[in-house]
Design an enzyme around this catalytic site. Structure first.
Site, short mmCIF file in Angstrom:
data_model
loop_
_atom_site.label_atom_id
_atom_site.label_comp_id
_atom_site.label_asym_id
_atom_site.label_seq_id
_atom_site.Cartn_x
_atom_site.Cartn_y
_atom_site.Cartn_z
N ASP A 36 0.96 -1.01 -0.09
CA ASP A 36 -0.01 -0.04 -0.02
C ASP A 36 0.97 1.16 -0.14
O ASP A 36 2.08 0.94 0.13
CB ASP A 36 -1.08 0.07 1.07
N ASP A 48 0.29 5.18 0.98
CA ASP A 48 0.04 6.05 2.01
C ASP A 48 -0.08 5.35 3.29
O ASP A 48 -0.93 4.52 3.63
CB ASP A 48 -1.21 6.96 1.96
#
Length: 183
Positions: free
Chosen positions: A7, A9
């Site tokens: 992922d 952020d």
């Protein structure tokens, strides 16, 4: 081929909410070591990121692409390699698309594009929706990077998707988890 899905952020960079400007993109401590650890072990490095800020009009696809180029350049400058693939979902949660995590669409597309063996692959995320997307795509190993903001999410993990799911308090801990748990 095996891969690590990241992922963005909250895993690669600090999550300030809708990060799209270069000056707001701050790499998390330990990310370079984690990327290098996996690359040396023959993993593809794939980024899979929800970017609903595009769908909400906070920034454009071009803004996202420019920031991604900056991120790639900075990683390459430091490590001499970068992410092998970047997949993003520009849709809002209300659009109910198949690519937005917790749906597995981005991961499934990368698996197809790179001919990845999901049972030898890993996902590192900071939200339960990342873990759920990995589970639905058949990714065997899942690491939830704990984040105080999303601590309540951990309670929603079910027995169905917690198998081979590990929790890490910080990025550098992932190296120990993988070294001890993934065979």
């Amino acid at each position: 081929m095996k891969a690590v899905f990241f992922d963005r952020d909250g895993v690669v960079n600090k999550d300030f909410g809708y990060v799209y400007k270069q000056e707001d993109f701050i790499f998390l401590e330990g990310i370079f070591e984690v990327l290098e650890f996996f690359k040396k072990r023959g993993y593809l490095l794939i980024l899979v990121t929800n970017q609903s800020g595009i769908g909400m009009g906070y920034y454009t696809i071009e803004d996202f692409k420019e920031l991604s180029q900056y991120m790639q350049k900075e990683i390459k400058k430091r490590l001499r390699f970068n992410f092998d693939g970047i997949y993003f979902c520009p849709h809002t949660a209300q659009e109910e698309c198949l690519c937005r995590k917790p749906n597995p669409g981005m991961i499934q597309k990368a698996i197809k594009d790179f001919k990845i063996n999901a049972s030898e692959s890993i996902l590192i995320g900071d939200r339960v929706r990342d873990i759920e997307a990995a589970h639905h795509a058949g990714i065997k190993y899942k690491i939830l990077l704990q984040n105080a903001v999303y601590q309540e999410d951990i309670k929603t993990l079910t027995k169905e998707n917690i198998e081979y799911c590990f929790q890490a308090n910080y990025l550098k801990e992932i190296v120990n988890i993988i070294s001890n748990e993934v065979r």
